[in-house]
Scaffold this motif. Sequence first.
Motif, PDB file in Angstrom:
ATOM      1  N   UNK A 286       0.912  -1.192   0.083  1.00 27.23           N
ATOM      2  CA  UNK A 286       0.053  -0.001  -0.018  1.00 27.23           C
ATOM      3  C   UNK A 286       1.031   1.290  -0.024  1.00 27.23           C
ATOM      4  N   UNK A 287       0.405   2.265  -0.415  1.00 26.66           N
ATOM      5  CA  UNK A 287       0.995   3.515  -0.685  1.00 26.66           C
ATOM      6  C   UNK A 287       0.112   4.741  -0.120  1.00 26.66           C
ATOM      7  N   UNK A 288       0.591   5.848   0.784  1.00 25.32           N
ATOM      8  CA  UNK A 288      -0.005   6.670   0.934  1.00 25.32           C
ATOM      9  C   UNK A 288       0.180   7.954  -0.063  1.00 25.32           C
ATOM     10  N   UNK A 289      -0.799   8.479  -0.719  1.00 26.45           N
ATOM     11  CA  UNK A 289      -0.676   9.552  -1.522  1.00 26.45           C
ATOM     12  C   UNK A 289      -1.293  10.975  -1.009  1.00 26.45           C
ATOM     13  N   UNK A 290      -0.521  11.944  -1.411  1.00 26.44           N
ATOM     14  CA  UNK A 290      -1.285  13.385  -1.240  1.00 26.44           C
ATOM     15  C   UNK A 290      -1.234  14.019  -2.265  1.00 26.44           C
ATOM     16  N   UNK A 291      -2.152  15.194  -2.735  1.00 28.50           N
ATOM     17  CA  UNK A 291      -1.749  15.891  -3.699  1.00 28.50           C
ATOM     18  C   UNK A 291      -1.350  17.268  -3.218  1.00 28.50           C
ATOM     19  N   UNK A 292      -0.500  17.715  -4.147  1.00 26.96           N
ATOM     20  CA  UNK A 292       0.134  19.148  -4.023  1.00 26.96           C
ATOM     21  C   UNK A 292      -0.741  20.203  -4.366  1.00 26.96           C
TER      22      UNK A 292
ATOM     23  N   UNK B 284       0.199  -4.257   5.225  1.00 31.02           N
ATOM     24  CA  UNK B 284      -0.620  -2.977   4.990  1.00 31.02           C
ATOM     25  C   UNK B 284      -2.036  -3.384   5.401  1.00 31.02           C
ATOM     26  N   UNK B 285      -2.613  -2.205   6.175  1.00 29.13           N
ATOM     27  CA  UNK B 285      -3.764  -2.289   6.592  1.00 29.13           C
ATOM     28  C   UNK B 285      -4.863  -1.419   5.801  1.00 29.13           C
ATOM     29  N   UNK B 286      -5.957  -1.474   6.150  1.00 28.34           N
ATOM     30  CA  UNK B 286      -6.953  -0.641   5.156  1.00 28.34           C
ATOM     31  C   UNK B 286      -7.816  -1.237   4.128  1.00 28.34           C
ATOM     32  N   UNK B 287      -7.448  -2.116   3.442  1.00 30.51           N
ATOM     33  CA  UNK B 287      -8.243  -2.985   2.398  1.00 30.51           C
ATOM     34  C   UNK B 287      -9.644  -3.337   2.955  1.00 30.51           C
ATOM     35  N   UNK B 288      -9.500  -4.041   4.029  1.00 29.73           N
ATOM     36  CA  UNK B 288     -10.763  -4.348   4.554  1.00 29.73           C
ATOM     37  C   UNK B 288     -11.806  -3.419   4.949  1.00 29.73           C
TER      38      UNK B 288
ATOM     39  N   UNK C 155      -4.933   9.503   0.494  1.00 30.44           N
ATOM     40  CA  UNK C 155      -5.536   8.319  -0.206  1.00 30.44           C
ATOM     41  C   UNK C 155      -4.383   7.248  -0.149  1.00 30.44           C
ATOM     42  N   UNK C 156      -4.823   6.178   0.356  1.00 24.12           N
ATOM     43  CA  UNK C 156      -3.888   4.894   0.500  1.00 24.12           C
ATOM     44  C   UNK C 156      -4.649   4.103  -0.486  1.00 24.12           C
ATOM     45  N   UNK C 157      -3.327   3.459  -1.304  1.00 24.76           N
ATOM     46  CA  UNK C 157      -3.886   2.764  -2.420  1.00 24.76           C
ATOM     47  C   UNK C 157      -3.303   1.603  -2.284  1.00 24.76           C
ATOM     48  N   UNK C 158      -4.025   0.419  -2.977  1.00 24.00           N
ATOM     49  CA  UNK C 158      -3.551  -1.050  -2.498  1.00 24.00           C
ATOM     50  C   UNK C 158      -2.979  -1.914  -3.620  1.00 24.00           C
TER      51      UNK C 158
ATOM     52  N   UNK D  64      -9.169  -0.524  -7.630  1.00 25.82           N
ATOM     53  CA  UNK D  64      -9.724   0.705  -8.109  1.00 25.82           C
ATOM     54  C   UNK D  64     -10.363   1.552  -6.957  1.00 25.82           C
ATOM     55  N   UNK D  65      -9.740   2.589  -6.363  1.00 25.63           N
ATOM     56  CA  UNK D  65     -10.006   3.158  -5.386  1.00 25.63           C
ATOM     57  C   UNK D  65      -9.284   3.243  -4.273  1.00 25.63           C
ATOM     58  N   UNK D  66      -9.430   2.805  -2.979  1.00 24.96           N
ATOM     59  CA  UNK D  66      -8.794   2.766  -2.046  1.00 24.96           C
ATOM     60  C   UNK D  66      -9.228   3.196  -0.824  1.00 24.96           C
ATOM     61  N   UNK D  67      -8.341   3.633   0.270  1.00 22.81           N
ATOM     62  CA  UNK D  67      -8.984   3.990   1.624  1.00 22.81           C
ATOM     63  C   UNK D  67      -8.585   5.608   1.583  1.00 22.81           C
ATOM     64  N   UNK D  68      -9.621   6.376   1.863  1.00 20.87           N
ATOM     65  CA  UNK D  68      -9.386   7.917   1.929  1.00 20.87           C
ATOM     66  C   UNK D  68      -9.683   8.150   3.360  1.00 20.87           C
TER      67      UNK D  68
END
Length: 866
Positions: A156-162, A177-181, A438-441, A453-457
Amino acid sequence: MTELANAEASSPSKPDAVYDEMVTGTGQVRPHWQKLMGRLSPLDPAALEDRRDEAVQLLRQHGVTYAVYGDPHGGERPWPLDLIPFIIPAEEWRAIETGVIQRAQLLNAVLADVYGAQSLIDDGSLPPSLIHANSRFLRPCRGTVPPNGTYLHFSAFDLGRTPAGQWQILSDRTQAPSGAGYALENRSVIGRVLADSIGDGLVQPLAPFFAAFRDSLYAMLPGRQSARVVLLTPGAYNETYFEHVYLARHLGITLVEGSDLTVRDRQVYLKTLSGLEKVGVILRRLDDDFCDPVELRASSALGVAGLMEAVRAGNVVMANALGSGVTEAAAFKPLLATLAPKLIGAELEMPEIPTWWCGDKGDRAYVLEHLDRLVIKPAFSFLGRRAVFGGDLSRAEKDKLTQQIKVQPVGFVGQERARLSTAPVWNGEKLEPRAMILRVFVAAIGDGFAVMPGGLTRTAPNDNPIISMQLGSGSKDSWVVGPPGERDARLAAVVTNIAPLPPVTLRRAAGGELPSRVADGLFWVARYAERSDSIVRLLRTLLIGVTDAIQPWRYRDAEPILNLAAWRELVPLIDHPGSFQPISLVQAALLDPNHPSGIVVNFQRLINAARRVRDRMPHDCWRIFMALERHIHEPVGPVVRVPPVRLLLRLEELITLSAALAGAVNESMTRDAGWRFLEIGKHIERAITLVEMMRGLPKQPDAQTGAQSGERQMEERRLLGAILALTDPRGGQGANSLVTAGPDPGGGGFDRAGLLTAVLANEVDPRSLVYQLSALAEHIAALPRPSGSLPTDRGLIDSAVQIALTARDAVPEAIAHACRLRPVRGLTGEMEDPLRPAFARLDRLIPQISDLLTQAYFTHVLNRSA
């Protein structure tokens, strides 16, 4: 195990000129938000709040929680889900997919080198201190190559937008990594609450991604052998345990704890009722150094001794590979852009948030010079320090931090202070912008990687600059929207990227496949449930008797119930009528959360036991557990004195919930071994309780006068009446006629045999003693036979059945003797009723059944053929 909690991003507490995800700089709603906003805008705040309340109710019914360590208000909090999803268009999502897939490929290559040739250290691309100062680098894993060279099966990767609209990577999650469930549950809830908006087919679904991941796990079984795929959890007290249960159910794999597994001859086995079954793939949610107490962390009680040896032998695949947590270190971030061309032959598609590692002399100088503008973080997560905002420090604090960096530079990184984009959050009255991550899996599927497609916001809590679930952040469903045709094509590409699996024959799981720990857990769930129900009924019977306006109980009438309550340690022993204050006793036992044997504590033990086997409990049962937990903690009135009617209503409601739980078990659970262990636990607890009650029979004096004989009969009648009142299907309403009536003046006595038979030997009464023992024999005899077990194991099971049958047959025989024979002299020399030694023997026999089941099914001392 706390990576979801520690997935922090720091942003200015009062950001300016940040990117707004929903609205452009001119105040226009962005095109991909217009459809949802067009549907929600006509709704008034009350209607939106109603929908939010519906989401909260669904989460509560599903039991969705997140544990917060050290929270004085309780260990678990309801999962915070916002009504408004985060929306991203499909064309933008393609760029994110490309960037994170490349990132997964790069980190996989780094792990292959770090645990392989270490050429990056040899040529100076990686400083040795970056590896050897990191406790996440596991030396026992060096030289162990996983199948297909895949170290990262799920990352998983945590993303932020500038402010400029550019996505950048804030952190990497490569261990467990946690969060997908939680993302799946968010979609489930919001999909129902906003069904009119999500049902148009434009939102990409999540299920195909997880189906492909599940198939890829089974495709990794060594030699395509017939073995288990399991999800390894730290247990029910982990902060994300709900997710472990949810994912195991969704993927159709077995949820296990370390104690469920054993290693024999370098092969991992699952301990089941039928013996030991091979495990071929372990999807772990346990930090890698906790996985093996022999070679990794000696103090771990969560892992499996010998697991590393099984991994080296190639007999089990770990997903993710042990040691993969090394690349989570923030100290890696400044080097990855340089490593990418060397390892994957390309520049990074998605940039890092600018980071400087103080172990590098030039980076350290930059950090110290720009301390006011940077966030100072630990270079390695195991150091445990929190992020520090340099600009918020006093002069003395800056000097102290500067000195710490100079003394231990490898332990610090400086990072640019993120100016995160904002997404709309419903605050109960209106939408307001909150900073978001946004955490992307990413999953390894087939010979490549695919992205969910999506992730955990996650969104910031009010003005808190740190986004962390432990600090009260919120979550959102994440929608990728685009034309259905494009969506279907991309999903097809994911699914066809998996090597074909051999044909699978669908079958019902055999009863013997139940893990032994789960069977033991279900057994204790039933015992705690029965124990809790029995003490509620006991208190209700007492309260009904003493508050009866027609014929209220006196002290002697209530004495048998009080003695039973004292045996349960609900009330202190009362040795004289002057201390008889029944309502105060009931209130303390019912409402005091610190009462060690009270209602609150007993029901909480039940709920805690159920959490450990949550993946085996029907959903309807879990909803009742959640209702029970809310109910036992709800106030019912003033602390000092609660009106008796409120106490009675609380007791009645608890009995109703207990009955609902029993009904849900009876209607929802398949008649497999798990259900039988529930039944066995229930019947053992009822039998033990009845036997202990009957041991309260009055002793027989050496010489009885007529008055003494009448008093003894009255005392015995009160006891039998109390037991009947507790088991009366009318709920104790008819107890008075049995408890307070004296000997029959006309007959000079009472129908002792009839009362004893009604209490103990009624074969059709589901609360009689004979019924419990008959049911025990039936359920134990129907338990699955251990496959290839030793004859001694078979003998243990037969012995348990025989004990139950012997005890059952002894009950009517004891009643007949007691009603026919004169008193006998006991071991102490005193005269006593013949029933007393009979029940003393039963008191010794019945617990032996539980001991024999433990030896037969739960110890696994010797290997059995799987």
